[in-house]
Structures are given as structure tokens and as C-alpha cells.
Motif scaffolding. Structure first.
Motif, PDB file in Angstrom:
ATOM      1  N   GLN A 141       0.973  -1.204  -0.051  1.00 50.36           N
ATOM      2  CA  GLN A 141      -0.033  -0.017   0.217  1.00 50.36           C
ATOM      3  C   GLN A 141       0.936   1.304  -0.080  1.00 50.36           C
ATOM      4  OE1 GLN A 141      -2.365  -0.227   3.289  1.00 50.36           O
ATOM      5  NE2 GLN A 141      -3.477  -2.100   2.946  1.00 50.36           N
ATOM      6  N   ASP A 142       2.101   1.158   0.099  1.00 50.35           N
ATOM      7  CA  ASP A 142       2.910   2.284  -0.167  1.00 50.35           C
ATOM      8  C   ASP A 142       2.967   3.126   1.318  1.00 50.35           C
ATOM      9  OD1 ASP A 142       5.362   3.733  -0.913  1.00 50.35           O
ATOM     10  OD2 ASP A 142       4.192   5.097  -1.993  1.00 50.35           O
ATOM     11  N   ARG A 143       2.724   2.437   2.585  1.00 47.97           N
ATOM     12  CA  ARG A 143       2.176   3.227   3.539  1.00 47.97           C
ATOM     13  C   ARG A 143       3.510   3.032   4.739  1.00 47.97           C
ATOM     14  NH1 ARG A 143      -2.265   1.395   6.364  1.00 47.97           N
ATOM     15  NH2 ARG A 143      -2.029   3.228   7.556  1.00 47.97           N
ATOM     16  N   HIS A 144       3.844   3.789   5.802  1.00 54.08           N
ATOM     17  CA  HIS A 144       4.856   3.570   6.564  1.00 54.08           C
ATOM     18  C   HIS A 144       4.216   2.882   7.906  1.00 54.08           C
ATOM     19  CE1 HIS A 144       3.097   6.419   9.237  1.00 54.08           C
ATOM     20  NE2 HIS A 144       2.740   7.431   8.188  1.00 54.08           N
ATOM     21  N   PRO A 145       5.260   2.401   8.611  1.00 52.33           N
ATOM     22  CA  PRO A 145       4.825   1.613   9.901  1.00 52.33           C
ATOM     23  C   PRO A 145       4.754   2.343  11.175  1.00 52.33           C
ATOM     24  CG  PRO A 145       7.013   1.170   9.443  1.00 52.33           C
ATOM     25  CD  PRO A 145       6.438   2.181   8.463  1.00 52.33           C
ATOM     26  N   TYR A 146       4.499   3.753  11.030  1.00 53.96           N
ATOM     27  CA  TYR A 146       4.739   4.550  12.248  1.00 53.96           C
ATOM     28  C   TYR A 146       3.524   5.183  12.771  1.00 53.96           C
ATOM     29  CZ  TYR A 146       9.362   4.349  10.113  1.00 53.96           C
ATOM     30  OH  TYR A 146      10.387   3.909   9.355  1.00 53.96           O
ATOM     31  N   ARG A 147       3.700   5.372  14.354  1.00 52.58           N
ATOM     32  CA  ARG A 147       2.472   5.935  14.996  1.00 52.58           C
ATOM     33  C   ARG A 147       2.931   7.447  15.380  1.00 52.58           C
ATOM     34  NH1 ARG A 147      -1.006   3.292  18.064  1.00 52.58           N
ATOM     35  NH2 ARG A 147      -2.395   4.847  17.399  1.00 52.58           N
ATOM     36  N   PRO A 148       2.036   8.258  15.525  1.00 55.11           N
ATOM     37  CA  PRO A 148       2.453   9.418  16.138  1.00 55.11           C
ATOM     38  C   PRO A 148       2.726   9.542  17.376  1.00 55.11           C
ATOM     39  CG  PRO A 148       0.028   9.323  15.478  1.00 55.11           C
ATOM     40  CD  PRO A 148       0.628   8.298  15.048  1.00 55.11           C
ATOM     41  N   ALA A 149       3.204  10.666  18.094  1.00 55.27           N
ATOM     42  CA  ALA A 149       3.561  10.357  19.381  1.00 55.27           C
ATOM     43  C   ALA A 149       2.279  10.582  20.438  1.00 55.27           C
ATOM     44  CB  ALA A 149       4.725  11.835  19.757  1.00 55.27           C
ATOM     45  N   HIS A 150       2.340   9.652  21.227  1.00 48.54           N
ATOM     46  CA  HIS A 150       1.100   9.808  22.111  1.00 48.54           C
ATOM     47  C   HIS A 150       1.475   9.192  23.475  1.00 48.54           C
ATOM     48  CE1 HIS A 150       1.155   5.552  20.239  1.00 48.54           C
ATOM     49  NE2 HIS A 150       0.589   5.222  21.346  1.00 48.54           N
ATOM     50  N   VAL A 151       0.367   9.293  24.256  1.00 45.55           N
ATOM     51  CA  VAL A 151       0.211   8.942  25.688  1.00 45.55           C
ATOM     52  C   VAL A 151      -1.047   8.162  26.119  1.00 45.55           C
ATOM     53  CG1 VAL A 151       0.182   9.714  28.237  1.00 45.55           C
ATOM     54  CG2 VAL A 151       1.612  11.105  26.372  1.00 45.55           C
ATOM     55  N   HIS A 152      -0.771   6.964  26.577  1.00 46.87           N
ATOM     56  CA  HIS A 152      -1.892   6.041  26.986  1.00 46.87           C
ATOM     57  C   HIS A 152      -2.661   6.653  28.354  1.00 46.87           C
ATOM     58  CE1 HIS A 152      -1.128   2.835  23.969  1.00 46.87           C
ATOM     59  NE2 HIS A 152       0.057   3.468  23.942  1.00 46.87           N
ATOM     60  N   VAL A 153      -3.748   6.855  28.321  1.00 48.12           N
ATOM     61  CA  VAL A 153      -4.525   7.417  29.379  1.00 48.12           C
ATOM     62  C   VAL A 153      -5.685   6.384  29.791  1.00 48.12           C
ATOM     63  CG1 VAL A 153      -5.882   9.244  30.336  1.00 48.12           C
ATOM     64  CG2 VAL A 153      -4.224   9.639  28.534  1.00 48.12           C
ATOM     65  N   LEU A 154      -5.743   6.315  31.201  1.00 52.30           N
ATOM     66  CA  LEU A 154      -6.909   5.609  32.085  1.00 52.30           C
ATOM     67  C   LEU A 154      -7.463   6.332  32.869  1.00 52.30           C
ATOM     68  CD1 LEU A 154      -6.874   1.975  33.281  1.00 52.30           C
ATOM     69  CD2 LEU A 154      -7.743   3.685  34.534  1.00 52.30           C
ATOM     70  N   ALA A 155      -8.771   6.863  32.541  1.00 48.62           N
ATOM     71  CA  ALA A 155      -9.080   7.856  33.479  1.00 48.62           C
ATOM     72  C   ALA A 155     -10.375   6.969  34.438  1.00 48.62           C
ATOM     73  CB  ALA A 155      -9.979   9.148  32.979  1.00 48.62           C
ATOM     74  N   HIS A 156     -10.300   7.137  35.780  1.00 48.04           N
ATOM     75  CA  HIS A 156     -11.166   6.377  36.696  1.00 48.04           C
ATOM     76  C   HIS A 156     -11.621   7.496  37.684  1.00 48.04           C
ATOM     77  CE1 HIS A 156     -11.950   3.801  40.213  1.00 48.04           C
ATOM     78  NE2 HIS A 156     -12.523   3.031  39.292  1.00 48.04           N
ATOM     79  N   LYS A 157     -13.025   7.573  37.898  1.00 56.87           N
ATOM     80  CA  LYS A 157     -13.338   8.451  38.862  1.00 56.87           C
ATOM     81  C   LYS A 157     -14.834   7.807  39.340  1.00 56.87           C
ATOM     82  CE  LYS A 157     -14.947  13.004  39.880  1.00 56.87           C
ATOM     83  NZ  LYS A 157     -15.179  14.534  39.220  1.00 56.87           N
ATOM     84  N   PRO A 158     -15.065   7.404  40.576  1.00 58.89           N
ATOM     85  CA  PRO A 158     -16.434   7.012  41.202  1.00 58.89           C
ATOM     86  C   PRO A 158     -17.608   7.766  40.505  1.00 58.89           C
ATOM     87  CG  PRO A 158     -14.629   7.196  42.666  1.00 58.89           C
ATOM     88  CD  PRO A 158     -14.254   7.845  41.578  1.00 58.89           C
ATOM     89  N   GLY A 159     -18.623   7.184  39.922  1.00 63.14           N
ATOM     90  CA  GLY A 159     -19.744   7.714  39.561  1.00 63.14           C
ATOM     91  C   GLY A 159     -19.548   7.839  37.737  1.00 63.14           C
TER      92      GLY A 159
END
Length: 102
Positions: free
Chosen positions: A14-32
């Protein structure tokens, strides 16, 4: 993304690169509120518009800011960065996922 597998062969075809942009994984947890797991992408980074996993949406892009003043809690650390992004949580049951590896 591995390039020495079938996926790599498909990307090459497909003439595509194998790269991901810079990112941070987030888990947001709040009661309710429902637990939210996402990735926050850095604005103005390479591959933002051509993510190999097609994971980037405008709602997931944060703003990276470089600071030269002392850090508010750590003092003199040299240049440091902050990533600002607003998460929107839905009301509901709050529960943490069970990790697959123990």
C-alpha cells in the motif's frame, strides 16, 4: 508496527509507513463515571495525519507546551513539557479493568 510480518508486506504493497504519532496512553477512573481508556496524541507531531493504525481523531489531540521556567513542584529541572487535553467522562459505573498479565 512490525515490518517483517504479513502486516509489513501489506503496508509495503500500500506504500504506507509503519509509524505511530507521539502519544500517551490514558486511563481515567472516577467514582460515578464510566472508566475511560484512550490515547492522547501530541499536536504538531510526525505521522499525525497518517497514523498506521488510523487511531487519531481531533477529539484525541492534546496541546504540547514547552516550559523554561522552574517546574511548579520539582523546581529547577531545565526545560520541561506539559500536554493539555480535556477528557469527557460519561456518568455510569466506575470500574478498573483486570490486567491480562499478573
Amino acid at each position: 508496527m512490525p515490518t517483517d510480518t504479513t502486516v509489513g508486506t501489506l503496508l509495503k504493497a500500500q506504500d504506507r509507513h509503519p509509524y505511530r504519532p507521539a502519544h500517551v496512553h490514558v486511563l481515567a477512573h472516577k467514582p460515578g463515571f464510566k472508566t475511560l481508556i484512550n490515547q492522547t496524541y501530541v499536536d504538531e507531531t510526525d505521522y499525525l495525519t497518517s497514523d498506521v493504525q488510523f487511531g487519531v481523531t481531533k477529539a484525541l489531540i492534546g496541546t504540547l507546551e514547552k516550559h523554561s521556567a522552574p517546574h511548579p513542584t520539582d523546581g529547577e529541572v531545565g526545560e520541561w513539557f506539559s500536554l493539555t487535553h480535556t477528557l469527557t467522562l460519561e456518568p455510569g459505573e466506575s470500574r478498573l479493568p483486570i490486567p491480562p498479565i499478573k
